[in-house]
Motif scaffolding. Structure first.
Motif, PDB file in Angstrom:
ATOM      1  N   GLY A  64       0.821  -1.217   0.000  1.00 32.98           N
ATOM      2  CA  GLY A  64       0.000   0.000   0.000  1.00 32.98           C
ATOM      3  C   GLY A  64       0.849   1.258   0.000  1.00 32.98           C
ATOM      4  N   ILE A  65       1.888   1.276   0.802  1.00 29.31           N
ATOM      5  CA  ILE A  65       2.778   2.438   0.856  1.00 29.31           C
ATOM      6  C   ILE A  65       3.467   2.629  -0.496  1.00 29.31           C
ATOM      7  CG2 ILE A  65       4.896   3.340   1.914  1.00 29.31           C
ATOM      8  CD1 ILE A  65       3.936   1.918   4.537  1.00 29.31           C
ATOM      9  N   PHE A  66       3.886   1.538  -1.108  1.00 29.02           N
ATOM     10  CA  PHE A  66       4.534   1.598  -2.415  1.00 29.02           C
ATOM     11  C   PHE A  66       3.589   2.183  -3.473  1.00 29.02           C
ATOM     12  CE2 PHE A  66       5.686  -0.307  -6.507  1.00 29.02           C
ATOM     13  CZ  PHE A  66       7.002   0.129  -6.614  1.00 29.02           C
ATOM     14  N   VAL A  67       2.334   1.749  -3.467  1.00 34.23           N
ATOM     15  CA  VAL A  67       1.361   2.256  -4.447  1.00 34.23           C
ATOM     16  C   VAL A  67       1.140   3.749  -4.253  1.00 34.23           C
ATOM     17  CG1 VAL A  67      -1.082   2.185  -5.123  1.00 34.23           C
ATOM     18  CG2 VAL A  67       0.223   0.066  -4.908  1.00 34.23           C
ATOM     19  N   VAL A  68       0.978   4.199  -3.019  1.00 34.07           N
ATOM     20  CA  VAL A  68       0.777   5.634  -2.771  1.00 34.07           C
ATOM     21  C   VAL A  68       2.015   6.427  -3.196  1.00 34.07           C
ATOM     22  CG1 VAL A  68       0.514   7.392  -0.960  1.00 34.07           C
ATOM     23  CG2 VAL A  68      -0.975   5.389  -0.990  1.00 34.07           C
ATOM     24  N   ALA A  69       3.188   5.923  -2.871  1.00 38.85           N
ATOM     25  CA  ALA A  69       4.418   6.622  -3.263  1.00 38.85           C
ATOM     26  C   ALA A  69       4.515   6.743  -4.785  1.00 38.85           C
ATOM     27  CB  ALA A  69       5.643   5.895  -2.710  1.00 38.85           C
ATOM     28  N   ASN A  70       4.218   5.676  -5.482  1.00 36.61           N
ATOM     29  CA  ASN A  70       4.250   5.704  -6.952  1.00 36.61           C
ATOM     30  C   ASN A  70       3.210   6.673  -7.516  1.00 36.61           C
ATOM     31  OD1 ASN A  70       6.353   4.229  -7.902  1.00 36.61           O
ATOM     32  ND2 ASN A  70       5.175   2.373  -8.292  1.00 36.61           N
ATOM     33  N   LYS A  71       1.995   6.601  -6.991  1.00 37.56           N
ATOM     34  CA  LYS A  71       0.943   7.491  -7.485  1.00 37.56           C
ATOM     35  C   LYS A  71       1.312   8.946  -7.210  1.00 37.56           C
ATOM     36  CE  LYS A  71      -2.982   4.762  -8.260  1.00 37.56           C
ATOM     37  NZ  LYS A  71      -3.412   4.805  -9.629  1.00 37.56           N
ATOM     38  N   PHE A  73       4.334  10.200  -6.962  1.00 36.49           N
ATOM     39  CA  PHE A  73       5.466  10.586  -7.803  1.00 36.49           C
ATOM     40  C   PHE A  73       5.042  10.837  -9.253  1.00 36.49           C
ATOM     41  CE2 PHE A  73       9.282   9.824 -10.366  1.00 36.49           C
ATOM     42  CZ  PHE A  73      10.149  10.713  -9.750  1.00 36.49           C
ATOM     43  N   PHE A  74       4.129  10.024  -9.750  1.00 41.01           N
ATOM     44  CA  PHE A  74       3.784  10.095 -11.165  1.00 41.01           C
ATOM     45  C   PHE A  74       2.498  10.852 -11.479  1.00 41.01           C
ATOM     46  CE2 PHE A  74       6.575   6.325 -11.049  1.00 41.01           C
ATOM     47  CZ  PHE A  74       7.521   6.754 -11.965  1.00 41.01           C
ATOM     48  N   THR A  75       1.886  11.499 -10.477  1.00 38.36           N
ATOM     49  CA  THR A  75       0.640  12.238 -10.732  1.00 38.36           C
ATOM     50  C   THR A  75       0.691  13.602 -10.060  1.00 38.36           C
ATOM     51  OG1 THR A  75      -0.533  11.460  -8.759  1.00 38.36           O
ATOM     52  CG2 THR A  75      -0.664  10.055 -10.741  1.00 38.36           C
ATOM     53  N   SER A  76      -0.414  14.319 -10.178  1.00 34.53           N
ATOM     54  CA  SER A  76      -0.516  15.632  -9.544  1.00 34.53           C
ATOM     55  C   SER A  76      -0.631  15.535  -8.022  1.00 34.53           C
ATOM     56  CB  SER A  76      -1.729  16.384 -10.113  1.00 34.53           C
ATOM     57  OG  SER A  76      -2.915  15.653  -9.863  1.00 34.53           O
ATOM     58  N   ALA A  77      -0.718  14.336  -7.486  1.00 33.51           N
ATOM     59  CA  ALA A  77      -0.797  14.155  -6.030  1.00 33.51           C
ATOM     60  C   ALA A  77       0.572  14.225  -5.370  1.00 33.51           C
ATOM     61  CB  ALA A  77      -1.459  12.815  -5.721  1.00 33.51           C
ATOM     62  N   ILE A  78       1.571  14.655  -6.096  1.00 33.19           N
ATOM     63  CA  ILE A  78       2.944  14.670  -5.578  1.00 33.19           C
ATOM     64  C   ILE A  78       3.099  15.591  -4.367  1.00 33.19           C
ATOM     65  CG2 ILE A  78       3.817  16.486  -7.117  1.00 33.19           C
ATOM     66  CD1 ILE A  78       6.388  14.590  -7.343  1.00 33.19           C
ATOM     67  N   ASP A  79       2.295  16.653  -4.294  1.00 34.66           N
ATOM     68  CA  ASP A  79       2.378  17.596  -3.174  1.00 34.66           C
ATOM     69  C   ASP A  79       1.143  17.440  -2.290  1.00 34.66           C
ATOM     70  OD1 ASP A  79       2.591  19.664  -1.405  1.00 34.66           O
ATOM     71  OD2 ASP A  79       2.870  21.224  -2.928  1.00 34.66           O
ATOM     72  N   PRO A  80       1.249  16.727  -1.163  1.00 33.93           N
ATOM     73  CA  PRO A  80       0.070  16.494  -0.322  1.00 33.93           C
ATOM     74  C   PRO A  80      -0.432  17.756   0.386  1.00 33.93           C
ATOM     75  CG  PRO A  80       2.022  15.617   0.734  1.00 33.93           C
ATOM     76  CD  PRO A  80       2.442  16.073  -0.628  1.00 33.93           C
ATOM     77  N   ILE A  81       0.414  18.731   0.571  1.00 35.17           N
ATOM     78  CA  ILE A  81       0.006  19.963   1.238  1.00 35.17           C
ATOM     79  C   ILE A  81      -0.890  20.794   0.325  1.00 35.17           C
ATOM     80  CG2 ILE A  81       0.817  22.094   2.332  1.00 35.17           C
ATOM     81  CD1 ILE A  81       1.475  19.494   3.873  1.00 35.17           C
ATOM     82  N   GLU A  82      -0.513  20.883  -0.938  1.00 35.40           N
ATOM     83  CA  GLU A  82      -1.308  21.644  -1.893  1.00 35.40           C
ATOM     84  C   GLU A  82      -2.668  20.989  -2.131  1.00 35.40           C
ATOM     85  OE1 GLU A  82      -0.882  22.592  -6.501  1.00 35.40           O
ATOM     86  OE2 GLU A  82       0.766  23.393  -5.292  1.00 35.40           O
ATOM     87  N   GLY A  83      -2.700  19.670  -2.079  1.00 30.12           N
ATOM     88  CA  GLY A  83      -3.972  18.954  -2.175  1.00 30.12           C
ATOM     89  C   GLY A  83      -4.405  18.581  -3.578  1.00 30.12           C
ATOM     90  N   ARG A  84      -3.684  19.003  -4.579  1.00 35.40           N
ATOM     91  CA  ARG A  84      -4.062  18.593  -5.937  1.00 35.40           C
ATOM     92  C   ARG A  84      -3.842  17.095  -6.093  1.00 35.40           C
ATOM     93  NH1 ARG A  84      -0.794  20.527 -10.214  1.00 35.40           N
ATOM     94  NH2 ARG A  84       0.784  20.800  -8.632  1.00 35.40           N
ATOM     95  N   GLY A  85      -4.786  16.434  -6.675  1.00 33.79           N
ATOM     96  CA  GLY A  85      -4.636  15.014  -6.971  1.00 33.79           C
ATOM     97  C   GLY A  85      -4.857  14.075  -5.803  1.00 33.79           C
ATOM     98  N   GLU A  86      -5.262  14.582  -4.657  1.00 33.50           N
ATOM     99  CA  GLU A  86      -5.467  13.700  -3.494  1.00 33.50           C
ATOM    100  C   GLU A  86      -6.537  12.647  -3.772  1.00 33.50           C
ATOM    101  OE1 GLU A  86      -3.720  13.496  -0.297  1.00 33.50           O
ATOM    102  OE2 GLU A  86      -2.432  14.447  -1.776  1.00 33.50           O
TER     103      GLU A  86
END
Length: 184
Positions: A64-71, A73-86
């Motif tokens: 699960g951690i690996f999937v979230v890390a990959n998602k 890295f490769f999507t707009s969810a890269i910045d959890p503070i900004e909230g895009r792609g969550e």
């Protein structure tokens, strides 16, 4: 809040199916698994054996951690503070949270159970680990399809921990905390 009787019926049926799956898996596991058990003469040997089996359970959290890390890295969810792609990782984050909670119960109840079991009964440990991994996979898959479909996997993960804890509580109350500690 609106009530959804059809959803409750679906969840109830999946919970029942999960319990039946656990019971059938345990019975078949004891009857059909030809794996010879190592000699686990002492309580410490049984607990160590149990803990070594937990590698497979822990890998469900790692996945699960690996999937979230990959998602991330490769999507707009890269910045959890900004909230895009969550929204792209919401289900996976919830899977990780629930898996962490279930993993604590599973590992603790497995180790406690191993401390009360006889060497001949230790086959239940790999069976429980199989149920945990199977439960986590079906929980995650069901959650990705629709949150209502996670009940079966949840139950397959949760029921063995609860039954094990109840058994351990019974042993503790019946025989005390020193039950089987001094066997050779």
């Amino acid at each position: 809040m609106k009530s959804y009787p059809d959803d409750r019926k679906y969840v109830r049926n999946n919970i029942i199916g999960g319990v039946i799956t656990c019971v059938v898996t345990c019975i078949l596991g004891f009857m059909l698994l030809p794996a010879p058990m190592p000699r686990l003469e002492t309580v410490s040997m049984r607990i160590l054996y149990c803990l070594r089996w937990q590698i497979w359970s822990v890998l469900t959290l790692t996945a699960g951690i690996f999937v979230v890390a990959n998602k991330r890295f490769f999507t707009s969810a890269i910045d959890p503070i900004e909230g895009r792609g969550e929204h792209l990782i919401e289900v996976h984050k919830r899977y990780i949270q629930n898996t962490m909670e279930q993993l604590v119960l599973h590992v603790a109840s497995s180790a406690l159970l191993a401390s009360f079991l006889s060497p001949e009964s230790m086959m239940i440990i790999p069976i429980r680990v199989f149920l945990f991994v199977f439960g986590r996979v079906t929980f995650w898959y069901g959650y990705m399809k629709s949150p209502i479909k996670r009940a079966f996997g949840f139950q397959v993960t949760f029921a063995p921990s609860v039954v094990s804890l109840l058994y351990c509580a019974f042993c503790f109350c019946n025989s005390g905390p020193a039950f089987a500690l001094y066997e050779t």
